[in-house]
Scaffold this active site. Structure first.
Site, mmCIF file in Angstrom:
data_model
loop_
_atom_site.group_PDB
_atom_site.id
_atom_site.type_symbol
_atom_site.label_atom_id
_atom_site.label_comp_id
_atom_site.label_asym_id
_atom_site.label_seq_id
_atom_site.Cartn_x
_atom_site.Cartn_y
_atom_site.Cartn_z
ATOM 1 C CE1 TYR A 1 -8.562 1.710 -9.479
ATOM 2 C CE2 TYR A 1 -6.462 1.932 -10.638
ATOM 3 C CZ TYR A 1 -7.527 1.440 -9.479
ATOM 4 O OH TYR A 1 -6.659 -0.421 -9.892
ATOM 5 N N GLY B 1 0.559 -1.496 -0.104
ATOM 6 C CA GLY B 1 0.031 0.127 0.233
ATOM 7 C C GLY B 1 0.779 1.644 -0.235
ATOM 8 C CD GLU C 1 1.095 -8.924 1.526
ATOM 9 O OE1 GLU C 1 0.141 -8.327 1.308
ATOM 10 O OE2 GLU C 1 0.697 -10.079 2.483
ATOM 11 N N PRO C 2 4.631 -4.510 -0.594
ATOM 12 C CG PRO C 2 7.274 -4.108 -0.952
ATOM 13 C CD PRO C 2 6.302 -5.324 -0.216
ATOM 14 N N GLY C 3 3.718 -3.189 -4.045
ATOM 15 C CA GLY C 3 4.280 -3.554 -4.904
ATOM 16 C C GLY C 3 4.433 -2.385 -5.734
ATOM 17 C CE1 TYR D 1 -1.886 -3.456 -7.840
ATOM 18 C CE2 TYR D 1 -0.400 -1.411 -8.068
ATOM 19 C CZ TYR D 1 -1.042 -2.319 -7.768
ATOM 20 O OH TYR D 1 -0.950 -3.432 -6.432
ATOM 21 N NE ARG E 1 -2.307 3.822 -12.175
ATOM 22 C CZ ARG E 1 -2.700 4.656 -11.336
ATOM 23 N NH1 ARG E 1 -3.673 3.615 -10.696
ATOM 24 N NH2 ARG E 1 -2.811 6.062 -10.752
ATOM 25 C CB CYS F 1 -14.813 2.371 -30.311
ATOM 26 S SG CYS F 1 -14.225 2.257 -31.477
ATOM 27 C CD GLU F 2 -15.713 2.284 -24.054
ATOM 28 O OE1 GLU F 2 -16.623 2.235 -23.527
ATOM 29 O OE2 GLU F 2 -16.064 0.870 -24.234
#
Ligand code: PLP
Length: 403
Positions: A302, A225, A259-261, A357, A298, A328-329
């Site tokens: 978000y 996190g 648990e770093p990502g 991510y 992302r 097409c969005e």
């Protein structure tokens, strides 16, 4: 300085580029912050699961935090030893649990009472003992984006304190379960220390209370996190993070597992696209590039902010522009109202902080092959994943054309 132009010429676009030396720096910084303490850094594989990335962490001694059996298999393939692999997630299937137990990983992070029952049953069938940890949901607001908040009772993750205690008592009494750890992970892109500290206190209190009934845990798993700078966020310094955690653990002699990502990989990564067109719809200016939301989701998912760098000869006046892809969005954008000069066909647009991510959330939407990935290490570039071809995309469908 990374020569993005040369990389784009050699490997074509859209392209992911990862600076492996930066990953090393981040890993070492975190390790240094906890120096003198028993520590396992278990890289959160989902942040960037390319095998060469995982192998890079394996070589530094990292473990792996996995959220599917596919990730567990990646961790093994990349050379991470079983005793440093953990398996988390709210919805593990029986097959996944069975394989994790057979592979003898460090522990399974259990997220519900029902799951504990499945793990026990499957371990019994296999005639084995499964090491487990329980994910506690401390009901603390991590003050991050609601989609990446995980530590509130409103979120699906973990179990409340009283349930956790009941589960430990059950696991401790079972012949097929060995409760070794306790886990919390309250969210991602955390930039405030307070919610982490408060959660760690709650969880440490539970550890003490369990010790009081002779349930002695070995691993204090503080999740991941840690936030990073996408823009001008103030982030948590590894030293302050470690001090806060250690402060909560007074009198407890447990191995810390983190648990770093994102912290390890996000700012190592760049996503390169080529400019196709400039266009103007009335007052609104757009730059259309060859990368899209299927490569980097992302911003669409978000409304995430990513710093954009344009590589162009044009030094003219900057004007607000939306950087958009071909999909097409209307959600297919990398930035909105970003100040950039006029861009020409084949100029480069580099999206920063794309190492976590990014690729992993990619898809083949609009029948677009996923980008190639390139690693930079000691001044050298090498391909770590080929660009997907049309044949790759249709491989699993082709045989059914005849029927
Ligand atoms: C996603 C995840 C992580 C990593 O989160 P980051 O914000 O990338 O550090 C760690 N642990 C668990 C259980 C996760 O689901």
């Amino acid at each position: 300085m990374i020569d993005f132009k040369a990389l784009a010429n050699e490997y074509k676009t859209p392209l992911y580029v990862y600076d492996f030396d930066y990953m090393t720096t981040q890993y070492e910084a975190l390790k240094e912050a906890f120096r003198g303490r028993k520590l396992i850094i278990a890289y959160a594989v989902k942040a960037n699961s390319n095998l060469s990335v995982v192998k890079h962490f394996a070589k530094m001694g990292s473990g792996a935090d996995c959220v599917s059996i596919g990730e567990v298999r990646r961790a093994f393939l990349a050379g991470i030893p079983s005793y440093k692999i953990i398996f988390s997630g709210v919805g593990k299937t029986d097959d996944e649990i069975r394989e994790a137990i057979e592979k003898d990983i460090l522990y399974i992070n259990v997220e519900s009472e029902a799951e504990l029952g499945r793990v026990e049953l499957i371990a019994k069938e296999l005639g084995k003992v499964s090491r487990i940890s329980i994910r506690v949901n401390p009901n603390i607001d991590p003050q991050t984006h609601p989609y990446i908040s995980t530590g509130l009772h409103d979120n699906k993750f973990g179990v409340d304190l009283s349930t956790a205690k009941r589960m430990y008592i059950k696991a401790n009494a079972s012949e097929h379960l060995d409760p070794v750890g306790i886990h919390f992970h309250i969210g991602s892109q955390l930039t405030e220390l307070k919610p982490i500290y408060e959660s760690a206190e709650i969880v440490a209190d539970l550890v003490r209370s369990l010790a009081g009934i002779k349930i002695e845990l070995k691993f204090f798993d503080i999740g991941g996190g840690l936030g990073i700078k996408y823009d001008n966020e103030t982030t948590i310094k590894p030293y302050d993070y470690a001090q806060a955690i250690l402060g909560c653990m007074k009198g407890l002699d447990l191995t810390i597992l983190c648990e770093p990502g994102r912290f390890l990989t996000a700012n190592s990564g760049y996503f390169l696209s080529k400019v196709l067109y400039e266009k103007q719809n009335g007052e609104k200016r757009f730059v259309v590039v060859d990368g899209a939301m299927n490569d980097l989701l992302r911003p669409a998912l978000y409304k995430a902010y990513h710093k954009i760098e344009a590589i162009t000869e044009n030094q003219g006046e900057k004007r607000a522009v939306d950087i958009v892809g071909p999909v097409c969005e209307s959600g297919d954008f990398f930035a909105k109202d970003y100040e950039l000069p006029e861009l020409a066909h084949n100029d480069l647009v580099v999206v920063h902080s794309a190492g976590a991510y990014g690729f992993g959330m990619g898809s083949n939407y609009n029948t677009r092959g996923r980008s190639a990935e390139v690693a930079l290490e000691n001044g050298k570039a090498r391909m770590i994943r080929k660009r997907e071809s049309f044949d790759d995309l249709i491989a699993l469908e082709k045989e059914f054309l005849e029927s």
